[in-house]
Design an enzyme around this catalytic site. Structure first.
Site, PDB file in Angstrom:
ATOM      1  N   ARG A   9    -112.626 -76.009  16.585  1.00 11.93           N
ATOM      2  CA  ARG A   9    -111.637 -75.198  15.879  1.00 11.93           C
ATOM      3  C   ARG A   9    -112.363 -74.052  15.179  1.00 11.93           C
ATOM      4  NH1 ARG A   9    -107.787 -77.041  10.761  1.00 11.93           N
ATOM      5  NH2 ARG A   9    -106.811 -74.986  10.454  1.00 11.93           N
ATOM      6  N   HIS A  10    -111.744 -72.897  15.189  1.00  5.06           N
ATOM      7  CA  HIS A  10    -112.362 -71.744  14.526  1.00  5.06           C
ATOM      8  C   HIS A  10    -112.634 -72.038  13.054  1.00  5.06           C
ATOM      9  CE1 HIS A  10    -108.826 -70.600  12.171  1.00  5.06           C
ATOM     10  NE2 HIS A  10    -108.084 -70.830  13.242  1.00  5.06           N
ATOM     11  N   ARG A  66    -110.574 -64.685  15.467  1.00  3.39           N
ATOM     12  CA  ARG A  66    -111.201 -65.736  14.666  1.00  3.39           C
ATOM     13  C   ARG A  66    -111.852 -66.804  15.538  1.00  3.39           C
ATOM     14  NH1 ARG A  66    -105.680 -65.858  14.364  1.00  3.39           N
ATOM     15  NH2 ARG A  66    -104.544 -67.811  14.744  1.00  3.39           N
ATOM     16  N   GLU A 109    -103.207 -70.216  19.806  1.00  5.06           N
ATOM     17  CA  GLU A 109    -102.548 -71.119  18.863  1.00  5.06           C
ATOM     18  C   GLU A 109    -101.053 -71.195  19.137  1.00  5.06           C
ATOM     19  OE1 GLU A 109    -102.339 -73.683  17.368  1.00  5.06           O
ATOM     20  OE2 GLU A 109    -103.224 -73.477  15.369  1.00  5.06           O
TER      21      GLU A 109
END
Length: 226
Positions: A9-10, A66, A109
């Protein structure tokens, strides 16, 4: 060893800090988020670490900056073959890695639609005012104006089929009698977002999204699917 999918996950953003749902909004990592991703990379990426760059065949990345910045901070030297202009400085030299890098909408996302940029308590308040009840579960209810669980499952199933057909099947079909690979290793890395990666884990194990996720993935968190 069977080929794996590593999910990352970023790193932290201002919105992840205060619980605001961040789908299409393209915001940067915080300074602390960048620092923590670098620490994660140093701990988990290397020839004697969990993620061995020389064994990676392919890297899927979300189109959001991101997520792309998070990959940059893992310090993998993909010979400059990133399909975007760098979003910041990275350390050199990087760790040699011949994996191809692909940006795909399939791992962006969840589209939060009307709930973009607001928190879960705010969503529950809005739904109560709309006569939809006080409870809200994204895995069951989805997001008006955005995506619903069926939409998410469709694109994630497409991605899973791609991983298994292009990267895992060739690795599994080229095993020596002792079980070790004689051809490609088949490991895959995915850098994306919290909700979509938790949904990916559900679909990977052939569970329905309305079953709800069995794990959390904090900003900068790492998981393994096999």
């Amino acid at each position: 060893m069977a080929p794996r999918v590593f999910i990352i996950r970023h790193g932290e953003t201002e919105w992840s800090l205060n619980g605001r749902h961040t789908g299409s909004t393209d915001i940067p990592l915080t300074a602390n988020g960048e620092k923590r991703v670098k620490t994660t990379g140093n701990a988990l990426v290397g020839k004697d670490r969990l993620i061995v760059p020389s064994k990676l065949e392919h890297i899927y990345v979300s189109p959001r900056k991101r997520a792309q910045r998070t990959l940059e901070l893992l310090n993998l030297d993909t010979k400059g073959h990133l399909p975007w202009e760098p979003h910041g400085k990275t350390e050199t030299p990087g760790i040699p890695c011949s994996a191809s890098v692909e940006v795909t909408e399939d791992i962006r996302e969840w589209d939060y639609g009307d709930y973009e940029g607001i928190t879960s308590p705010e969503i529950r308040r809005i739904r109560k005012e709309q006569g939809l009840g006080e409870g809200w579960d994204i895995w069951r209810d989805g997001c008006p104006g955005g995506e619903y669980p069926t939409d998410i499952a469709e694109r994630l199933d497409r991605l899973i089929d791609d991983i298994r057909d292009r990267w895992h099947r060739p690795a599994m079909e080229n095993r020596r009698k002792d079980g070790h690979p004689s051809g490609p290793n088949g490991d895959v890395l995915i850098v994306a977002h919290g909700h979509i990666l938790r949904a990916l884990a559900l679909r990977w194990t052939r569970k329905e999204l309305h079953d709800g996720p069995a794990f959390l993935l904090e900003a900068g968190g790492v998981g393994t699917l096999r």
